[in-house]
Design a protein around this motif. Structure first.
Motif, PDB file in Angstrom:
ATOM      1  N   LEU A   1       0.824  -1.215   0.000  1.00 42.48           N
ATOM      2  CA  LEU A   1       0.000   0.000   0.000  1.00 42.48           C
ATOM      3  C   LEU A   1       0.856   1.262   0.000  1.00 42.48           C
ATOM      4  CD1 LEU A   1      -2.798   1.256   0.020  1.00 42.48           C
ATOM      5  CD2 LEU A   1      -2.808   0.988   2.518  1.00 42.48           C
ATOM      6  N   ASP A   2       1.943   1.276   0.761  1.00 43.64           N
ATOM      7  CA  ASP A   2       2.816   2.459   0.784  1.00 43.64           C
ATOM      8  C   ASP A   2       3.431   2.710  -0.592  1.00 43.64           C
ATOM      9  OD1 ASP A   2       2.314   2.985   3.467  1.00 43.64           O
ATOM     10  OD2 ASP A   2       4.018   1.756   4.146  1.00 43.64           O
TER      11      ASP A   2
ATOM     12  N   GLY B   1       1.353   7.378  -6.499  1.00 44.15           N
ATOM     13  CA  GLY B   1       0.229   8.228  -6.861  1.00 44.15           C
ATOM     14  C   GLY B   1      -1.120   7.542  -6.879  1.00 44.15           C
ATOM     15  N   HIS B   2      -1.198   6.307  -6.424  1.00 48.66           N
ATOM     16  CA  HIS B   2      -2.475   5.582  -6.372  1.00 48.66           C
ATOM     17  C   HIS B   2      -3.123   5.789  -5.012  1.00 48.66           C
ATOM     18  CE1 HIS B   2      -1.532   3.556 -10.115  1.00 48.66           C
ATOM     19  NE2 HIS B   2      -0.351   3.213  -9.624  1.00 48.66           N
TER      20      HIS B   2
ATOM     21  N   ALA C   1      -8.936   0.914 -11.358  1.00 46.14           N
ATOM     22  CA  ALA C   1      -9.778   0.383 -10.291  1.00 46.14           C
ATOM     23  C   ALA C   1      -8.854   0.034  -9.129  1.00 46.14           C
ATOM     24  CB  ALA C   1     -10.532  -0.843 -10.766  1.00 46.14           C
ATOM     25  N   TYR C   2      -9.372   0.168  -7.920  1.00 43.71           N
ATOM     26  CA  TYR C   2      -8.552   0.021  -6.724  1.00 43.71           C
ATOM     27  C   TYR C   2      -9.231  -0.842  -5.671  1.00 43.71           C
ATOM     28  CZ  TYR C   2      -5.994   3.991  -8.629  1.00 43.71           C
ATOM     29  OH  TYR C   2      -5.248   4.811  -9.443  1.00 43.71           O
ATOM     30  N   ALA C   3      -8.417  -1.343  -4.757  1.00 44.19           N
ATOM     31  CA  ALA C   3      -8.961  -2.022  -3.583  1.00 44.19           C
ATOM     32  C   ALA C   3      -9.954  -1.086  -2.912  1.00 44.19           C
ATOM     33  CB  ALA C   3      -7.832  -2.391  -2.620  1.00 44.19           C
ATOM     34  N   GLY C   4     -11.058  -1.641  -2.476  1.00 50.96           N
ATOM     35  CA  GLY C   4     -12.120  -0.844  -1.864  1.00 50.96           C
ATOM     36  C   GLY C   4     -13.230  -0.480  -2.824  1.00 50.96           C
TER      37      GLY C   4
END
Length: 152
Positions: A42-43, A49-50, A97-100
């Motif tokens: 995640l870091d 930039g995500h 598209a992203y986690a969550g």
């Protein structure tokens, strides 16, 4: 038995929602051998930039298999699954598209083509992935169906 083209193109396939979870995205990235840390850390993703872990390449194919009965559309048009081969897959990406995220998945048969005098048919299905009205991606799947009643 030949595919009834008109019936296949008129078929309405149900839509469904898919929740994108971090652990699942990490697992998929590992499974495909993706080593870029933006897909697992995640870091690293935020530093790049995500807003969260992005969806790894080709992930949407696995999402397509989450429908209640992912191959029902084939049997509903009279295709014997013993004569099916996955022929082609490609994606057109419109947004990240992203986690969550929760994606709405919609599918539609868009073409049926006969080859080799009917011995082989190609069924094309498009799968759309959208988030809050925004199209994220479109996946195109070509299924090859051998018709054992025809010899070419």
């Amino acid at each position: 038995m030949a595919i009834d083209r008109a019936r296949a193109l008129a078929m309405k396939l149900p839509t469904y929602d898919v929740q994108l979870e971090r652990g699942r995205l990490r697992f998929f990235a590992k499974a495909i051998g993706e080593t870029n840390p933006v897909y697992s850390d995640l870091d690293a993703a935020r530093l790049a930039g995500h807003r969260d872990l992005p969806v790894p390449p080709t992930f949407f194919f696995s999402v397509s298999l989450e429908a209640d009965d992912p191959f029902r559309y084939l049997t509903d048009v009279g295709i014997d699954l013993r004569h099916v081969l996955h022929g082609e897959q490609h994606f057109a990406y419109g947004a990240m598209a992203y986690a969550g995220d929760t994606l709405i998945v919609g599918e539609q048969i868009v073409d049926v083509t006969s080859k080799r005098g009917g011995a082989m048919e190609l069924l094309t299905k498009e799968t759309t992935f959208s988030r809050e009205g925004e199209q994220v991606a479109v996946g195109t799947t070509v299924i090859v169906v051998r018709n054992p009643e025809v010899t070419a």
